[in-house]
Design an enzyme around this catalytic site. Structure first.
Site, mmCIF file in Angstrom:
data_model
loop_
_atom_site.group_PDB
_atom_site.id
_atom_site.type_symbol
_atom_site.label_atom_id
_atom_site.label_comp_id
_atom_site.label_asym_id
_atom_site.label_seq_id
_atom_site.Cartn_x
_atom_site.Cartn_y
_atom_site.Cartn_z
ATOM 1 N N HIS A 374 78.943 4.717 50.512
ATOM 2 C CA HIS A 374 78.364 5.199 52.011
ATOM 3 C C HIS A 374 77.315 5.070 52.093
ATOM 4 C CE1 HIS A 374 82.321 3.620 53.573
ATOM 5 N NE2 HIS A 374 83.594 4.191 52.951
ATOM 6 N N LYS A 567 73.682 6.669 68.816
ATOM 7 C CA LYS A 567 74.259 6.848 67.053
ATOM 8 C C LYS A 567 74.049 8.203 66.518
ATOM 9 C CE LYS A 567 71.645 3.463 65.538
ATOM 10 N NZ LYS A 567 71.929 2.219 64.662
ATOM 11 N N ARG A 568 74.761 8.804 65.831
ATOM 12 C CA ARG A 568 74.662 9.910 65.108
ATOM 13 C C ARG A 568 72.615 10.132 64.876
ATOM 14 N NH1 ARG A 568 78.581 13.760 62.973
ATOM 15 N NH2 ARG A 568 77.316 15.224 62.852
ATOM 16 N N LYS A 573 67.037 7.596 60.720
ATOM 17 C CA LYS A 573 67.108 6.509 61.302
ATOM 18 C C LYS A 573 66.482 6.198 62.890
ATOM 19 C CE LYS A 573 72.932 7.714 61.039
ATOM 20 N NZ LYS A 573 73.584 6.563 61.273
ATOM 21 N N THR A 678 77.476 -0.120 61.087
ATOM 22 C CA THR A 678 78.700 -1.284 62.268
ATOM 23 C C THR A 678 78.071 -1.208 63.720
ATOM 24 O OG1 THR A 678 79.900 0.965 62.422
ATOM 25 C CG2 THR A 678 79.941 -0.468 60.679
ATOM 26 N N LYS A 682 78.049 -4.042 66.773
ATOM 27 C CA LYS A 682 78.983 -4.286 67.792
ATOM 28 C C LYS A 682 78.211 -4.696 69.153
ATOM 29 C CE LYS A 682 81.450 -0.327 66.480
ATOM 30 N NZ LYS A 682 81.456 1.104 66.116
#
Ligand code: GL9
Length: 834
Positions: A374, A567-568, A573, A678, A682
């Site tokens: 992952h 998100k985290r 990110k 992911t 969504k």
């Protein structure tokens, strides 16, 4: 045998077997019975919490009936099963999902309203089962939903943490962690199975012995025992009777009190030592994409793996099949390297306990396991110190050395004299201290290795696992692009949109066959449909606006463009890049004349997400976002033109409100770093467009929905290495617009500039800018402008949004699970009885 009801008594049994409530009245009967008996309350003290508990008990009864039927059918038919081993299952709430899947939501709502309750309020009483960090754990939850829905015989195995991911408070702009004790009240959604507890051993020593035939064995003995107690969580499928099982293990002190260790007069101390066993499954490690070499974490991993394998092997042995058929009956998927000790444990069971030859056992092991990677981030790859494993699991360390020896002998045969290769691929890293490379062990112990999006699966083959592609054949490595369940992430989270789609497509079949969304495409240019579509978005924005108001007191205008990044919090990110661009926008607004200002698109910039408790940079980013919000939101000159909101304690239940409300969302990781993502799926499924880099599943989303319907920007993965190299050796100037942003932060506009100096220095001021914030800043700002421009034409925007949704069928987790079933697990659905 004596546990079975004799034939002549079975009719009586069947007469009294639990029926499933079919009507509102039957539900109400069950509800009252549960309030009065299960909860031991009455009509005089049935508050909302009690009503939630009674309603969930009634629904649980129905689930259990279907769950029993499914398990009986599977026992009878004995099909090949898949066991999904994941240290995280980020399930969220169960009640709404169960009602929708059993198709009893309407009836339950009517039933409780007869007693003066609102179903929405009862749903809110349920705590999230937050047994995961982020994408990886939520993926596991979507996957078991799909396994049930598609009628595959599949179980999840995990840990029943007493404390899930911590609750996040924002105090003075900073993240503060609070424990998430989610089991305060009885949990109707779990069934304790104390009767099948399993003993798990730690520490001890290994001993050599020779059997009657002169064969030499090694056995492991003399260690401490801990009990693993299973709790079963029924997992209902949608539109099927099938209910699979999620089995989570809880650690308990061993049944037998250890008298050998018990010194007279030290009774209390002895008991205290026993109690230590409970800490094994006490708490979820709160790190996302980051490895921490703590002994307790290794204990968790072995505890869970040993209990699960013991359970799986016991079930297999009941069928009395020969060992050679093990992998015809059983597939085990390793969700990341966390369960990799399962490879070693199965080899140990087969060789040490069942007496199989090494090679025969190893063949069974490797044909049973599959491994999903992952992440390629080096700081996330697990490497356990050799001494730590040797102390906790002495026999396993010996087996790891043997696996490595045979593997390296094979490699040496095929690539004679390539000593560099041998040391590169060795499971043991000869560093100081020496370490066991878990990913290599997982690859060597599995028959298939997959990444989670196309780019990511290519990257693992060309970078971190390159040597293994050369050693094995290329088709050991494959791709299964992630997916999401449309049941939770469309139907449950966005009932209005789901209903509108069902009206257009003539029913809810798309929830089982997401490709049917394609039928929406013919409405993409239909202006009346645009109105309905945008009206639903507006209603969902109002729902989020209410949440924001209640949490932070900030009022936001639902006419504004809702711009979301949840998100985290992680440097890769790039929430820092996003907030820098928000500051830039603020500076532009401030510099503009009142006339010019009117031309700006109104925006609400919404952030949410947790930082790992020890991740200093991520915590600084949270502080900066909150500090910017405090300045911007209180600037009367700016008003509704810009608002900046940080939503506290982002979790699955909040995601269900946030996701449907987005106009645009950010998926802006440095190219090559986000394995898939992911939430990108969504958001698009809910009609939000995305601004993103050419990374992870963004690439496949673009291919499916068309490049006109997504805002892509930034450097490509193939450029990243050169750029980083140029930062190290060349002289790179900070992007001038970013420099302006840094200047104003340094001026103290957002509080003491020292708070942010490490963050800024990691990018500018000869920092390495490892995540290329400056390199991508210009094209990021440009993409933001494109967004503003596109949003100004609402019909054109609606057309993009509808076209995007119409083409999201590929991203159903049903598709992903079917791919795993066919290409990796070789399992078939078990048809329903009719
Ligand atoms: C992750 C990746 O970072 C995501 O890009 C990916 O979508 C998910 C699911 O495949 O896996 N890898 C990873 O370690 N986490 C991910 O989210 N982190 C955790 O949740 C622990």
């Amino acid at each position: 045998i004596d546990a079975v009801i004799p034939l002549e008594h079975r009719n009586l049994w069947k007469k009294y077997a639990i029926g499933e409530f079919q009507t509102k009245e039957e539900f109400q009967g069950e509800f009252v019975r549960h309030v009065e008996t299960t909860l031991a309350r009455s009509l005089y003290n049935c508050d909302e919490l009690a009503a939630y508990q009674a309603a969930s008990q009634a629904i649980r009864d129905r689930l259990i009936v279907a769950w029993n039927k499914t398990q009986q059918k599977h026992t009878l038919r004995d099909p090949k099963r898949i066991y999904y081993l994941s240290l995280e299952f980020l399930m969220g709430r169960a009640m709404d999902n169960a009602m929708l899947n059993l198709n009893v939501k309407q009836l339950t709502g009517d039933g409780v309203s007869g007693f003066g309750f609102r179903l929405e309020d009862l749903i809110e009483k349920e705590p999230d089962a937050a047994l995961g960090n982020g994408g990886l754990g939520r993926l596991a939850a979507c996957f078991i939903d799909s396994l049930s829905t598609l009628n595959y015989p599949g179980w999840g195995y995990g840990l029943r943490y007493q404390y899930g991911i911590f609750k996040q408070k924002i105090i003075d702009g900073y993240q503060v962690e609070q424990p998430d004790y989610w089991l305060t009240f009885d949990n109707a959604w779990e069934i304790p199975r104390t009767e099948i507890a399993i003993d798990v051993m730690f520490y001890g020593y290994t001993r050599k012995f020779t059997d009657d035939e002169g064969k030499v064995h090694r056995i492991w003995e003399g260690g401490d025992l801990v009990q693993a107690v299973p709790y079963d969580f029924p997992v209902p499928g949608y539109g099927t009777e099938n209910v699979n099982n999620l089995r989570l293990w809880s650690s308990k002190p061993n049944r037998e009190f250890d008298f050998a260790k018990f010194n007279e007069g030290a009774y209390d101390q002895s008991v205290a030592e026993q109690q230590q066993a409970e800490t094994i499954s006490a708490v979820l490690y709160p790190n996302d994409n980051f490895y921490l070499g703590k002994e307790l974490r290794l204990k968790q991993q072995y505890f869970w793996v040993a209990a699960s394998l013991s359970d799986i092997v016991r079930r297999f042995k009941k069928s009395r099949r020969p060992w050679i058929e093990f992998s015809d009956q059983i597939a085990i998927q390793l969700n990341d390297t966390h369960p990799t000790l399962a490879v070693v444990e199965l080899q140990r069971i087969l060789v040490d306990r069942e007496g199989l030859d090494w090679d025969e056992a190893w063949e069974i092991v490797t044909s049973t396991f599959g491994y999903t990677n992952h992440t390629v981030l080096p700081e996330a790859l697990e490497k356990w110190q050799v001494d730590l494993i040797g102390n906790l699991l002495p026999r396993h360390l010996e087996i790891i050395y043997d696996i490595n020896l045979y593997f390296l002998q094979d490699v040496e045969k095929r690539f004679p004299g390539d000593h560099d290769l041998l040391s590169r691929v060795s499971i043991i890293e000869e560093s100081n201290p020496r370490q066991v490379r878990m990913a290599y062990l997982a690859i060597i112990g599995s028959h298939k290795v997959n990444g989670v999006a196309e780019l990511h699966s290519e990257l693992i083959k060309t970078t971190i696992f390159k040597d293994f592609v050369k050693i094995y054949n290329e088709d050991k490595f494959t791709n299964v692009t992630n997916g999401i369940t449309p049941r939770r992430w469309l139907h449950q989270a966005n009932p209005k949109l789901s209903k509108l789609i069902a009206e257009k497509l003539g029913g809810y079949d798309f929830l089982n066959n997401l490709g049917l969304l394609k039928g929406l495409e013919k409405y993409a240019n239909d202006k009346t449909f645009h109105k309905e579509w945008l009206e639903i978005k507006r209603a969902n924005k109002a729902r989020l606006a209410a949440l924001i108001k209640s949490q932070s007191g900030v009022e936001v205008d639902t006419n504004a463009l809702f711009d979301i990044q949840v998100k985290r919090i992680h440097e890769y990110k790039r929430q820092q890049m996003n907030i820098f661009s928000v500051i830039y926008r603020y500076l532009q607004l401030k510099a503009a004349s009142p006339e010019e200002r009117k031309k700006f698109q109104k925006r609400v910039s919404i952030f949410g997400g947790k930082s790992a408790p020890g991740y200093y940079m991520a915590k600084t980013i949270i502080k900066l976002i909150n500090a910017v919000g405090a300045v911007v939101n209180n600037d009367a000159e700016i008003g509704d033109l810009l608002k900046v909101v940080f939503i506290e304690d982002y979790n699955v239940s909040k995601a269900e409100i946030i996701t449907p409300a987005s106009d645009i969302s950010h998926h802006i990781s440095t190219a090559g770093t986000e394995a898939s993502g992911t939430s990108n799926m969504k958001f698009v499924l809910n009609g939000g467009l995305i601004i993103g880099t050419v990374d992870g599943a963004n690439i496949e989303i673009t291919r499916e929905i068309g490049e006109n319907n997504i805002f892509l920007f930034g450097h490509l993965a193939e450029d990243v290495e050169d750029l980083r190299h140029s930062h190290r050796f060349g002289h790179t100037e900070l992007n001038p617009d970013l420099q302006k942003v840094f200047d104003v932060i340094e001026s103290g506009l957002f509080g003491d500039a020292n708070i942010y100096s490490n963050l800024l220095n990691s990018i500018g001021n000869h920092g390495s800018d490892y995540y290329l914030v400056s390199d991508d800043f210009a094209s990021f700002l440009n993409a933001q402008q494109q967004v503003d421009k596109a949003y100004a034409d609402q019909d054109a925007w609606a057309q993009k949004s509808i076209t995007a949704v119409a083409n999201m069928g590929f991203f159903s987790s049903d598709r992903a699970i079917n791919e795993y079933a066919e290409n990796i697990w070789q399992i078939e659905p078990v048809p329903l009885d009719n």
